[in-house]
Design a protein around this motif. Structure first.
Motif, mmCIF file in Angstrom:
data_model
loop_
_atom_site.group_PDB
_atom_site.id
_atom_site.type_symbol
_atom_site.label_atom_id
_atom_site.label_comp_id
_atom_site.label_asym_id
_atom_site.label_seq_id
_atom_site.Cartn_x
_atom_site.Cartn_y
_atom_site.Cartn_z
ATOM 1 N N SER A 99 2.191 6.326 -7.185
ATOM 2 C CA SER A 99 1.163 7.239 -7.675
ATOM 3 C C SER A 99 1.653 8.680 -7.625
ATOM 4 O O SER A 99 1.473 9.440 -8.579
ATOM 5 C CB SER A 99 -0.109 7.084 -6.839
ATOM 6 O OG SER A 99 -1.065 8.035 -7.224
ATOM 7 N N ASP A 124 0.830 -1.199 0.000
ATOM 8 C CA ASP A 124 0.000 0.000 0.000
ATOM 9 C C ASP A 124 0.868 1.255 0.000
ATOM 10 O O ASP A 124 0.579 2.216 -0.718
ATOM 11 C CB ASP A 124 -0.937 0.015 1.209
ATOM 12 C CG ASP A 124 -2.057 -1.010 1.109
ATOM 13 O OD1 ASP A 124 -2.319 -1.496 -0.015
ATOM 14 O OD2 ASP A 124 -2.661 -1.332 2.152
ATOM 15 N N HIS A 179 3.934 1.519 -1.145
ATOM 16 C CA HIS A 179 4.587 1.628 -2.455
ATOM 17 C C HIS A 179 3.592 2.116 -3.509
ATOM 18 O O HIS A 179 3.944 2.904 -4.380
ATOM 19 C CB HIS A 179 5.184 0.282 -2.867
ATOM 20 C CG HIS A 179 6.469 -0.023 -2.188
ATOM 21 N ND1 HIS A 179 6.536 -0.727 -1.014
ATOM 22 C CD2 HIS A 179 7.742 0.291 -2.508
ATOM 23 C CE1 HIS A 179 7.791 -0.849 -0.643
ATOM 24 N NE2 HIS A 179 8.548 -0.232 -1.519
ATOM 25 N N ARG A 180 2.354 1.650 -3.430
ATOM 26 C CA ARG A 180 1.334 2.072 -4.393
ATOM 27 C C ARG A 180 1.139 3.589 -4.312
ATOM 28 O O ARG A 180 1.074 4.272 -5.336
ATOM 29 C CB ARG A 180 0.018 1.341 -4.106
ATOM 30 C CG ARG A 180 -1.037 1.579 -5.166
ATOM 31 C CD ARG A 180 -2.294 0.747 -4.925
ATOM 32 N NE ARG A 180 -1.982 -0.671 -4.951
ATOM 33 C CZ ARG A 180 -2.176 -1.504 -3.914
ATOM 34 N NH1 ARG A 180 -2.670 -1.073 -2.790
ATOM 35 N NH2 ARG A 180 -1.885 -2.786 -4.024
#
Length: 63
Positions: free
Chosen positions: A27, A20, A22-23
């Motif tokens: 982004s 999460d 890293h996401r």
């Protein structure tokens, strides 16, 4: 639940949390300065990372 199952569940929870994070980071990087999360501190960290990675880039360009 066995100890192995508990360890596995703990490791999976840690992995999900990291994914999460890293996401979100990817982004922000994809949006660049247009991201609402973009800060001067983040820009400075990215520039510092580029400097640290430069020695690796220059060593692989001769190949």
């Amino acid at each position: 639940m066995t100890q192995t199952d508990k360890d596995f569940d703990r490791q999976m929870a840690i992995a999900r949390e990291r994914m999460d994070k890293h996401r979100v980071a990817f982004s922000v990087l994809a949006q660049g300065e247009n991201s609402p999360c973009w800060t001067e501190d983040l820009a400075a960290e990215i520039e510092a990372a580029k400097v640290r990675l430069e020695k690796h880039r220059s060593s692989t360009q001769g190949r």
